[in-house]
Design a protein around this motif. Structure first.
Motif, PDB file in Angstrom:
ATOM      1  N   VAL A   1     -63.313 -20.433   1.297  1.00 37.66           N
ATOM      2  CA  VAL A   1     -64.766 -20.103   1.460  1.00 37.66           C
ATOM      3  C   VAL A   1     -65.523 -19.259   0.584  1.00 37.66           C
ATOM      4  CG1 VAL A   1     -66.690 -19.701   3.224  1.00 37.66           C
ATOM      5  CG2 VAL A   1     -64.498 -20.895   3.939  1.00 37.66           C
ATOM      6  N   ILE A   2     -66.828 -19.538   0.096  1.00 44.17           N
ATOM      7  CA  ILE A   2     -67.420 -18.363  -0.484  1.00 44.17           C
ATOM      8  C   ILE A   2     -68.638 -18.258   0.221  1.00 44.17           C
ATOM      9  CG2 ILE A   2     -68.774 -17.729  -2.642  1.00 44.17           C
ATOM     10  CD1 ILE A   2     -66.604 -19.273  -4.145  1.00 44.17           C
ATOM     11  N   ILE A   3     -68.986 -17.236   0.480  1.00 42.80           N
ATOM     12  CA  ILE A   3     -70.275 -16.796   1.141  1.00 42.80           C
ATOM     13  C   ILE A   3     -71.082 -16.102   0.183  1.00 42.80           C
ATOM     14  CG2 ILE A   3     -71.339 -15.608   3.064  1.00 42.80           C
ATOM     15  CD1 ILE A   3     -68.786 -16.067   4.675  1.00 42.80           C
ATOM     16  N   VAL A   4     -72.610 -16.549   0.292  1.00 39.80           N
ATOM     17  CA  VAL A   4     -73.530 -16.091  -0.613  1.00 39.80           C
ATOM     18  C   VAL A   4     -74.735 -15.117   0.010  1.00 39.80           C
ATOM     19  CG1 VAL A   4     -75.000 -16.726  -2.400  1.00 39.80           C
ATOM     20  CG2 VAL A   4     -73.073 -17.952  -2.323  1.00 39.80           C
ATOM     21  N   GLY A   5     -74.325 -13.777  -0.189  1.00 36.78           N
ATOM     22  CA  GLY A   5     -75.343 -12.921   0.738  1.00 36.78           C
ATOM     23  C   GLY A   5     -74.624 -12.139   1.661  1.00 36.78           C
TER      24      GLY A   5
ATOM     25  N   VAL B   1     -61.717 -15.303   2.315  1.00 37.13           N
ATOM     26  CA  VAL B   1     -62.970 -15.334   2.037  1.00 37.13           C
ATOM     27  C   VAL B   1     -63.780 -14.573   0.908  1.00 37.13           C
ATOM     28  CG1 VAL B   1     -65.509 -15.002   3.047  1.00 37.13           C
ATOM     29  CG2 VAL B   1     -63.669 -15.550   4.705  1.00 37.13           C
ATOM     30  N   LEU B   2     -64.342 -14.969   0.156  1.00 38.49           N
ATOM     31  CA  LEU B   2     -65.111 -14.230  -1.177  1.00 38.49           C
ATOM     32  C   LEU B   2     -66.469 -14.241  -0.895  1.00 38.49           C
ATOM     33  CD1 LEU B   2     -65.105 -13.128  -3.846  1.00 38.49           C
ATOM     34  CD2 LEU B   2     -65.400 -15.264  -4.720  1.00 38.49           C
ATOM     35  N   LEU B   3     -67.354 -13.022  -0.900  1.00 37.99           N
ATOM     36  CA  LEU B   3     -68.660 -12.847  -0.492  1.00 37.99           C
ATOM     37  C   LEU B   3     -69.116 -12.455  -1.942  1.00 37.99           C
ATOM     38  CD1 LEU B   3     -69.769 -11.176   2.722  1.00 37.99           C
ATOM     39  CD2 LEU B   3     -71.075 -11.232   0.547  1.00 37.99           C
TER      40      LEU B   3
ATOM     41  N   GLU C   1     -61.994  -4.022   6.336  1.00 40.77           N
ATOM     42  CA  GLU C   1     -60.605  -3.861   7.127  1.00 40.77           C
ATOM     43  C   GLU C   1     -60.309  -5.082   7.322  1.00 40.77           C
ATOM     44  OE1 GLU C   1     -62.227  -1.945  10.587  1.00 40.77           O
ATOM     45  OE2 GLU C   1     -62.437   0.054   9.758  1.00 40.77           O
ATOM     46  N   LEU C   2     -61.037  -6.131   7.431  1.00 40.82           N
ATOM     47  CA  LEU C   2     -60.239  -7.535   7.815  1.00 40.82           C
ATOM     48  C   LEU C   2     -59.964  -8.345   6.482  1.00 40.82           C
ATOM     49  CD1 LEU C   2     -63.060  -8.780  10.388  1.00 40.82           C
ATOM     50  CD2 LEU C   2     -60.454  -8.411  10.770  1.00 40.82           C
ATOM     51  N   GLY C   3     -60.218  -7.570   5.569  1.00 40.33           N
ATOM     52  CA  GLY C   3     -59.660  -8.492   3.978  1.00 40.33           C
ATOM     53  C   GLY C   3     -60.760  -8.948   3.412  1.00 40.33           C
ATOM     54  N   VAL C   4     -61.995  -9.015   3.576  1.00 41.70           N
ATOM     55  CA  VAL C   4     -63.076  -9.704   3.046  1.00 41.70           C
ATOM     56  C   VAL C   4     -63.232  -9.318   1.734  1.00 41.70           C
ATOM     57  CG1 VAL C   4     -65.413 -10.342   2.831  1.00 41.70           C
ATOM     58  CG2 VAL C   4     -64.272 -10.307   5.194  1.00 41.70           C
ATOM     59  N   ARG C   5     -63.221  -9.855   0.535  1.00 39.84           N
ATOM     60  CA  ARG C   5     -63.264  -9.546  -0.795  1.00 39.84           C
ATOM     61  C   ARG C   5     -64.856  -9.798  -1.124  1.00 39.84           C
ATOM     62  NH1 ARG C   5     -60.730 -14.063  -3.649  1.00 39.84           N
ATOM     63  NH2 ARG C   5     -60.894 -14.928  -1.745  1.00 39.84           N
ATOM     64  N   ILE C   6     -65.507  -8.615  -1.363  1.00 41.35           N
ATOM     65  CA  ILE C   6     -66.807  -8.474  -1.832  1.00 41.35           C
ATOM     66  C   ILE C   6     -66.990  -8.177  -3.202  1.00 41.35           C
ATOM     67  CG2 ILE C   6     -69.212  -7.400  -1.098  1.00 41.35           C
ATOM     68  CD1 ILE C   6     -67.959  -6.874   1.568  1.00 41.35           C
ATOM     69  N   ARG C   7     -67.793  -8.978  -3.874  1.00 46.48           N
ATOM     70  CA  ARG C   7     -68.283  -8.825  -5.282  1.00 46.48           C
ATOM     71  C   ARG C   7     -69.882  -8.599  -5.046  1.00 46.48           C
ATOM     72  NH1 ARG C   7     -65.686 -13.619  -8.619  1.00 46.48           N
ATOM     73  NH2 ARG C   7     -63.375 -13.572  -7.877  1.00 46.48           N
ATOM     74  N   ARG C   8     -70.056  -7.217  -5.693  1.00 44.37           N
ATOM     75  CA  ARG C   8     -71.690  -6.918  -5.602  1.00 44.37           C
ATOM     76  C   ARG C   8     -71.968  -6.996  -7.200  1.00 44.37           C
ATOM     77  NH1 ARG C   8     -74.488  -5.192  -1.638  1.00 44.37           N
ATOM     78  NH2 ARG C   8     -73.345  -4.506   0.348  1.00 44.37           N
TER      79      ARG C   8
ATOM     80  N   GLU D   1     -63.668 -24.618  -1.298  1.00 42.90           N
ATOM     81  CA  GLU D   1     -63.794 -25.775  -0.353  1.00 42.90           C
ATOM     82  C   GLU D   1     -65.258 -25.917   0.467  1.00 42.90           C
ATOM     83  OE1 GLU D   1     -60.425 -26.245   2.578  1.00 42.90           O
ATOM     84  OE2 GLU D   1     -59.203 -25.403   0.857  1.00 42.90           O
ATOM     85  N   TYR D   2     -65.902 -24.739   0.717  1.00 50.45           N
ATOM     86  CA  TYR D   2     -66.914 -24.660   1.380  1.00 50.45           C
ATOM     87  C   TYR D   2     -67.665 -23.480   0.886  1.00 50.45           C
ATOM     88  CZ  TYR D   2     -65.478 -27.895   4.769  1.00 50.45           C
ATOM     89  OH  TYR D   2     -64.989 -29.134   5.568  1.00 50.45           O
ATOM     90  N   VAL D   3     -69.067 -23.717   0.889  1.00 51.82           N
ATOM     91  CA  VAL D   3     -70.135 -22.616   0.404  1.00 51.82           C
ATOM     92  C   VAL D   3     -71.209 -22.300   1.765  1.00 51.82           C
ATOM     93  CG1 VAL D   3     -71.793 -21.777  -0.866  1.00 51.82           C
ATOM     94  CG2 VAL D   3     -69.626 -22.725  -1.872  1.00 51.82           C
ATOM     95  N   VAL D   4     -71.172 -20.914   2.156  1.00 52.47           N
ATOM     96  CA  VAL D   4     -72.213 -20.761   3.048  1.00 52.47           C
ATOM     97  C   VAL D   4     -73.341 -19.701   2.462  1.00 52.47           C
ATOM     98  CG1 VAL D   4     -72.434 -19.760   5.197  1.00 52.47           C
ATOM     99  CG2 VAL D   4     -70.262 -20.504   4.745  1.00 52.47           C
TER     100      VAL D   4
END
Length: 510
Positions: A4-8, A27-29, A111-118, A148-151
């Motif tokens: 999953v990639i989340i945008v925003g 998740v990649l954000l 803490e949950l392990g979400v990877r964030i790219r700013r 697989e999915y984008v939000v």
């Protein structure tokens, strides 16, 4: 390929990412801003959002730091809505700046392990039956990602929504409000607001000694596309209130309009939308952030179950089916409140006065509007007329007397479904004792479902006294309820309900 990639990385995107990671989905954000904004568009956390936070054990910092306000306003009417009679452990709005909300949620996501790219901007996408490909521009130039999915949680101007070809019908802005965060040498008493033929102004204290002005000036509505200067802002305040309160040192000046739009689809294939990317509206009642987080709460567990092969057929489609009507109701309420806020004519002022007196004179009207504003009235009822009346209802934070005693929201912290035996039969250690109940408990655990028994304490709530067993979704709504306890012969109703919510995990699923 990412799952999953989340945008925003606003509150909606961060909460969606947290929900997916809590379920074990990587998740990649991606966020175009290099830093979090220091400004807080939103200042209000509503009761249902506090409940959402409580279901994941995050409510304490908000309650400790926020200012509890037992009222809310509808359309800026003089008489405010009383939240105290609401059936919730949190019968108040919470004054809490969005900047701090984002800080807390980002820390929790890390803490949950979400990877964030700013500093990474999505510029386009295309999808097929198996994946979504994103075009991204980062600090080192353009590159591609695949998931697989984008939000899309990337705001009202959502690139994800536009690139996915999802229509966003509605109306453009016809009215404009103004906002200014400044310091005041002579601040007014708390709760200052004015509304009359000349316009409307409200002043709210902010952390750090700042004050926020929010208002609407009927004489300055030809402002589309123009920036708000301090000189104009100060002049407007003086004209509408008679003084400037010693204002100085502006840190944020902005205009906002009443453009009102909603995506026709919250899901198209492998692309999903949440928050402002799915609905935009005039910021009446401070509901925007709240509805976005609640979108994410509804979506997160469903998307995780789909990815991990645990979702029954059609579960992910219920995201649109359930949340699109909520968004439509939000837009209707926002339009109605905008009409009330912008009522500056003699007829409009008469309407405001009448509505305000009705709110004050009829507690049931105040309670109804408070339920709508707080989102405590949101339910997802079953189309089956034979379903138990609790089906789809929001679950209050019940205190269960059992072995051990426990709060229902504490049982939801892991983000897993919860099966409750409310028949009153004691279960040592909170687990099943034997017989059919043991089979139900064993089946529930095999599907990743919590299983507890107890008796709800306190004043009986409508529908609950007739429920012998209740299956609760991870987002705190009732999936199924039955009048018989789980161990009633032949004991199949609870098992059948489990099978409709949780398919067996796919082999090798995360």
């Amino acid at each position: 390929m990412e799952q999953v990639i989340i945008v925003g990385a606003g509150p909606t995107g961060l909460w969606a990412a947290c929900e997916l990671r809590r379920a074990g989905v990587p998740v990649l954000l991606l966020e175009r801003r290099t830093e979090r904004s220091p400004h807080s568009k939103a200042l209000t956390v509503h009761p249902r959002t506090i409940e959402v936070l409580a279901m994941r054990g995050l409510e304490k910092v908000f309650l400790d730091e926020g200012i509890k306000i037992p009222t809310g306003h509808f359309g800026g009417l003089e008489h405010r809505l009383d939240f105290r009679p609401l059936d919730t452990s949190y019968p108040f709005t919470l004054f809490y700046p969005q900047a701090r909300t984002e800080e807390i949620l980002q820390e929790h996501a890390a803490e949950l392990g979400v990877r964030i790219r700013r500093g990474h901007t999505v510029t386009g996408l295309r999808q097929d039956e198996t994946s979504v490909s994103l075009e991204v521009t980062g600090p080192d130039g353009p590159y591609a990602e695949r998931a697989e999915y984008v939000v899309g949680c990337d705001g009202a101007g959502s690139t994800v929504r536009q690139a996915a070809g999802i229509a966003f019908p509605g109306s453009d802005a016809t009215l404009f409000g103004f906002l200014g965060d400044v310091r005041l040498d002579a601040p007014p008493p708390p709760g200052f607001s004015r509304h009359g033929a000349e316009g409307a102004v409200m002043i709210v204290p902010l952390p750090g000694g700042m004050q926020r002005f929010v208002g609407m000036d009927p004489a300055r509505q030809d402002v589309a596309g123009t920036e708000l200067t301090f000189e104009e802002f100060r002049g407007t305040v003086i004209r509408l209130t008679g003084e400037d309160f010693g204002m100085r040192d502006p840190v944020w000046l902005s205009r906002f309009g009443n453009a009102t739009r909603q995506a026709v689809e919250y899901r198209r294939g492998r692309v999903l939308l949440a928050g402002d990317a799915a609905h935009m509206h005039f910021p009446t009642g401070g509901v925007g952030l709240n509805v976005g987080v609640q979108d994410a709460m509804n979506l997160g567990w469903k998307l995780a179950a789909e990815i991990q092969g645990r979702a029954p057929h059609g579960l992910l489609d219920t995201y649109h089916a359930e949340r699109h009507p909520v968004g439509a109701a939000l837009l209707e309420s926002s339009l109605a409140q905008t009409a009330i806020i912008s009522a500056f004519s003699p007829a409009g002022l008469g309407l405001r006065s009448l509505l305000s007196r009705l709110v004050a004179a009829h507690p049931e009207l105040s309670l109804d509007l408070a339920g709508r504003l707080s989102a405590l009235d949101v339910a997802y009822p079953s189309a089956d007329p034979s379903a138990h009346p609790l089906t789809g209802a929001r679950v209050p934070d019940l205190y269960l007397v059992g072995d051990p005693d426990v709060r229902v929201y504490d049982l939801l912290r892991a983000g897993r479904p919860l099966l409750l035996d409310l028949s009153g039969a004691a279960r040592a250690g909170g687990g099943p004792a034997g017989g059919t109940s043991a089979a139900v408990g064993e089946r529930a655990r095999s599907l990743g479902v919590e299983f507890r028994s107890g008796v709800p304490a306190g004043t009986p709530r409508p529908g609950w006294p007739t429920a012998g067993a209740v299956l609760i979704r991870p987002d705190g709504h009732v999936w199924w309820a039955g009048e018989e306890p789980p161990d009633a012969a032949p004991g199949t109703a609870a098992l059948e309900a489990l099978s409709t919510l949780c398919a067996p995990p796919a082999p090798g699923a995360a």
